[in-house]
Motif scaffolding. Structure first.
Motif, PDB file in Angstrom:
ATOM      1  N   ARG A  41      14.853  47.655  11.374  1.00 24.97           N
ATOM      2  CA  ARG A  41      15.378  49.345  11.982  1.00 24.97           C
ATOM      3  C   ARG A  41      14.274  50.092  11.592  1.00 24.97           C
ATOM      4  O   ARG A  41      13.873  51.131  12.469  1.00 24.97           O
ATOM      5  N   ILE A  42      13.452  49.975  10.708  1.00 26.34           N
ATOM      6  CA  ILE A  42      12.418  51.032  10.393  1.00 26.34           C
ATOM      7  C   ILE A  42      11.178  50.815  11.321  1.00 26.34           C
ATOM      8  O   ILE A  42      10.838  51.798  11.771  1.00 26.34           O
ATOM      9  N   ALA A  43      10.944  49.555  11.878  1.00 23.62           N
ATOM     10  CA  ALA A  43       9.861  49.112  12.600  1.00 23.62           C
ATOM     11  C   ALA A  43      10.207  49.798  13.805  1.00 23.62           C
ATOM     12  O   ALA A  43       9.351  50.263  14.658  1.00 23.62           O
ATOM     13  N   GLN A  44      11.536  49.674  14.439  1.00 25.60           N
ATOM     14  CA  GLN A  44      12.086  50.390  15.698  1.00 25.60           C
ATOM     15  C   GLN A  44      11.839  51.963  15.386  1.00 25.60           C
ATOM     16  O   GLN A  44      11.656  52.565  16.372  1.00 25.60           O
ATOM     17  N   ILE A  45      12.297  52.455  14.328  1.00 25.12           N
ATOM     18  CA  ILE A  45      12.088  53.692  14.306  1.00 25.12           C
ATOM     19  C   ILE A  45      10.848  54.364  14.414  1.00 25.12           C
ATOM     20  O   ILE A  45      10.546  55.338  14.938  1.00 25.12           O
ATOM     21  N   ALA A  46       9.818  53.508  13.694  1.00 21.06           N
ATOM     22  CA  ALA A  46       8.462  53.949  13.810  1.00 21.06           C
ATOM     23  C   ALA A  46       7.831  53.835  15.328  1.00 21.06           C
ATOM     24  O   ALA A  46       7.370  54.625  15.856  1.00 21.06           O
ATOM     25  N   THR A  47       8.458  52.917  16.287  1.00 23.28           N
ATOM     26  CA  THR A  47       8.026  53.006  17.481  1.00 23.28           C
ATOM     27  C   THR A  47       8.607  54.007  18.384  1.00 23.28           C
ATOM     28  O   THR A  47       7.996  54.786  19.029  1.00 23.28           O
ATOM     29  N   ASP A  48       9.759  54.330  17.897  1.00 21.43           N
ATOM     30  CA  ASP A  48      10.516  55.423  18.859  1.00 21.43           C
ATOM     31  C   ASP A  48       9.900  56.923  18.412  1.00 21.43           C
ATOM     32  O   ASP A  48       9.669  57.667  19.401  1.00 21.43           O
ATOM     33  N   VAL A  49       9.629  56.875  17.168  1.00 19.47           N
ATOM     34  CA  VAL A  49       9.360  58.253  16.783  1.00 19.47           C
ATOM     35  C   VAL A  49       7.527  58.413  17.099  1.00 19.47           C
ATOM     36  O   VAL A  49       7.107  59.466  17.006  1.00 19.47           O
ATOM     37  N   ALA A  50       7.082  57.348  17.059  1.00 20.26           N
ATOM     38  CA  ALA A  50       5.531  57.210  17.429  1.00 20.26           C
ATOM     39  C   ALA A  50       4.659  57.819  16.116  1.00 20.26           C
ATOM     40  O   ALA A  50       4.021  58.709  16.148  1.00 20.26           O
ATOM     41  N   MET A  51       5.245  57.161  14.937  1.00 20.12           N
ATOM     42  CA  MET A  51       4.378  57.568  13.561  1.00 20.12           C
ATOM     43  C   MET A  51       3.858  56.290  13.105  1.00 20.12           C
ATOM     44  O   MET A  51       4.525  55.414  12.953  1.00 20.12           O
ATOM     45  N   PRO A  52       2.949  56.689  12.157  1.00 16.51           N
ATOM     46  CA  PRO A  52       2.436  55.465  11.482  1.00 16.51           C
ATOM     47  C   PRO A  52       3.496  55.206  10.246  1.00 16.51           C
ATOM     48  O   PRO A  52       3.815  56.088   9.394  1.00 16.51           O
ATOM     49  N   VAL A  53       4.181  53.961  10.005  1.00 19.58           N
ATOM     50  CA  VAL A  53       5.005  53.639   9.058  1.00 19.58           C
ATOM     51  C   VAL A  53       4.666  52.259   8.111  1.00 19.58           C
ATOM     52  O   VAL A  53       4.313  51.324   8.710  1.00 19.58           O
ATOM     53  N   VAL A  54       4.843  52.596   7.039  1.00 22.08           N
ATOM     54  CA  VAL A  54       4.345  51.490   5.831  1.00 22.08           C
ATOM     55  C   VAL A  54       5.684  51.282   5.336  1.00 22.08           C
ATOM     56  O   VAL A  54       6.570  51.864   4.723  1.00 22.08           O
ATOM     57  N   PHE A  55       6.295  49.964   5.075  1.00 19.03           N
ATOM     58  CA  PHE A  55       7.572  49.536   4.716  1.00 19.03           C
ATOM     59  C   PHE A  55       7.259  49.324   3.146  1.00 19.03           C
ATOM     60  O   PHE A  55       6.403  48.598   2.773  1.00 19.03           O
ATOM     61  N   LYS A  56       8.031  49.892   2.516  1.00 24.09           N
ATOM     62  CA  LYS A  56       8.125  49.890   1.116  1.00 24.09           C
ATOM     63  C   LYS A  56       9.406  49.267   0.179  1.00 24.09           C
ATOM     64  O   LYS A  56      10.361  49.821   0.603  1.00 24.09           O
ATOM     65  N   SER A  57       9.291  48.280  -0.573  1.00 24.09           N
ATOM     66  CA  SER A  57      10.448  47.830  -1.278  1.00 24.09           C
ATOM     67  C   SER A  57       9.836  47.139  -2.656  1.00 24.09           C
ATOM     68  O   SER A  57       8.625  46.480  -2.355  1.00 24.09           O
ATOM     69  N   SER A  58      10.450  47.089  -3.515  1.00 25.47           N
ATOM     70  CA  SER A  58       9.888  46.544  -4.925  1.00 25.47           C
ATOM     71  C   SER A  58      10.589  45.288  -5.074  1.00 25.47           C
ATOM     72  O   SER A  58      11.704  44.758  -5.023  1.00 25.47           O
ATOM     73  N   PHE A  59       9.783  44.156  -5.402  1.00 25.64           N
ATOM     74  CA  PHE A  59      10.244  42.963  -5.998  1.00 25.64           C
ATOM     75  C   PHE A  59      10.814  42.977  -7.347  1.00 25.64           C
ATOM     76  O   PHE A  59      11.689  42.166  -7.662  1.00 25.64           O
ATOM     77  N   ASP A  60      10.434  43.842  -7.991  1.00 27.00           N
ATOM     78  CA  ASP A  60      11.063  44.180  -9.599  1.00 27.00           C
ATOM     79  C   ASP A  60      10.955  45.462  -9.862  1.00 27.00           C
ATOM     80  O   ASP A  60      10.134  46.302  -9.492  1.00 27.00           O
ATOM     81  N   LYS A  61      12.421  45.980 -10.651  1.00 32.94           N
ATOM     82  CA  LYS A  61      12.179  47.349 -10.811  1.00 32.94           C
ATOM     83  C   LYS A  61      12.134  47.212 -12.625  1.00 32.94           C
ATOM     84  O   LYS A  61      13.053  46.956 -13.087  1.00 32.94           O
ATOM     85  N   ALA A  62      11.068  47.389 -13.052  1.00 30.39           N
ATOM     86  CA  ALA A  62      10.874  47.254 -14.332  1.00 30.39           C
ATOM     87  C   ALA A  62      11.172  48.235 -15.140  1.00 30.39           C
ATOM     88  O   ALA A  62      11.019  48.196 -16.541  1.00 30.39           O
ATOM     89  N   ASN A  63      11.413  49.511 -14.730  1.00 29.36           N
ATOM     90  CA  ASN A  63      11.657  50.627 -15.481  1.00 29.36           C
ATOM     91  C   ASN A  63      13.104  51.043 -15.230  1.00 29.36           C
ATOM     92  O   ASN A  63      13.305  52.451 -15.205  1.00 29.36           O
TER      93      ASN A  63
END
Length: 277
Positions: A41-63
């Motif tokens: 969905r984020i990839a599609q939004i990036a295409t629709d809005v024409a903005m550079p997008v980096v996907f961020k998510s954490s494999f561990d929340k240590a804090n």
């Protein structure tokens, strides 16, 4: 003012004088199918809005506030999922590194390594992450003045890595509260490194729910617009299809369905500000 540097991510440059980029995704990886669905969905939004997008998510929340909080799938499984996001959806990815021992493995997958705010003054850790040679997003500690981040930047650059970004995520203001001082973005901009504004962590209420962090997501759009008006390189936003059911940082996460409209606003503000600068 120092020369404004850029960080190359895939086929675009992230910098304070470049077109606005967005770092977006759920706080933590909540399973493979969920992550792929949100990333698509984020990839599609990036295409629709024409903005550079980096996907961020954490494999561990240590804090996490409480030891009972959901932490994620762990290093090996989390990186496998992030690799799939890169390979199948073509999105660059960013994830947190919590320990120096994780750097080599994360650098094999992530386009950007992110350091948690609490660790910004851990010299050996900052050196280890920057020495990977990969772009690094260093989060400013909630306890630091913006001018203190110049020393953190210099520590990172001492490794020979100039692909360093500095990220504002609010400063502690009493107990269980953060505030955003927009002057911080302007101060850090003078160091020459790309400045990132974390619009969702800035509305956190750390420990505000007792055993979990609270937040005020209704303030995210306004703060994001204000930050972009200062001329930042990128905005960071945690997004989730159903924030009230998110396994981490739900109270301060933006609804995924609200992302396209906000990005269009931010893009217009960014274009205007940088066209008259």
């Amino acid at each position: 003012m120092n020369t404004q540097r850029t960080v190359r991510i895939r086929d675009y440059d992230i910098g304070n004088t470049q077109s606005l980029a967005v770092f977006a995704g759920p706080c933590v990886i909540e399973g493979e199918a969920f992550t792929m669905r949100v990333a698509e969905r984020i990839a599609q939004i990036a295409t629709d809005v024409a903005m550079p997008v980096v996907f961020k998510s954490s494999f561990d929340k240590a804090n996490r506030t409480s030891g009972n909080g959901f932490r994620g799938p762990g290093l090996e499984e989390g990186l496998r999922i992030l690799q799939r996001v890169r390979d199948e959806l073509g999105l660059p990815v960013m994830t947190d590194v919590h320990e120096a021992s994780q750097v080599a493995a994360v650098a094999e997958v992530a386009d950007i390594l992110q350091t948690p705010a609490f660790l910004c003054r851990q010299t050996d850790f900052i050196h280890a992450v920057a020495a990977s040679g990969k772009p690094v997003n260093i989060k400013k500690g909630q306890f630091l003045a913006p001018w203190d981040m110049q020393h953190v930047l210099e520590k990172a650059q001492a490794t020979g890595n100039n692909n360093i970004m500095l990220c504002e995520r609010g400063v502690s203001f009493g107990y269980n509260n953060l505030v955003s001082d927009m002057r911080s973005l302007l101060v850090m901009r003078t160091f020459g490194a790309p400045v990132v504004y974390d619009a969702t962590h800035s509305v956190q209420q750390p420990g505000g729910l007792g055993g979990a962090t609270g937040g005020n997501r209704e303030f995210v759009p306004g703060l994001a617009r204000a930050a972009v008006a200062t001329g930042v390189a990128a905005v960071f936003m945690e997004v989730h299809p159903e924030p009230d059911h998110a396994k981490s940082d739900g109270p301060n996460s933006l609804r995924l369905d609200d992302l396209p409209a906000l990005l269009r606003q931010l893009k217009q503000i960014d274009q205007f500000i940088k066209s008259v600068a």
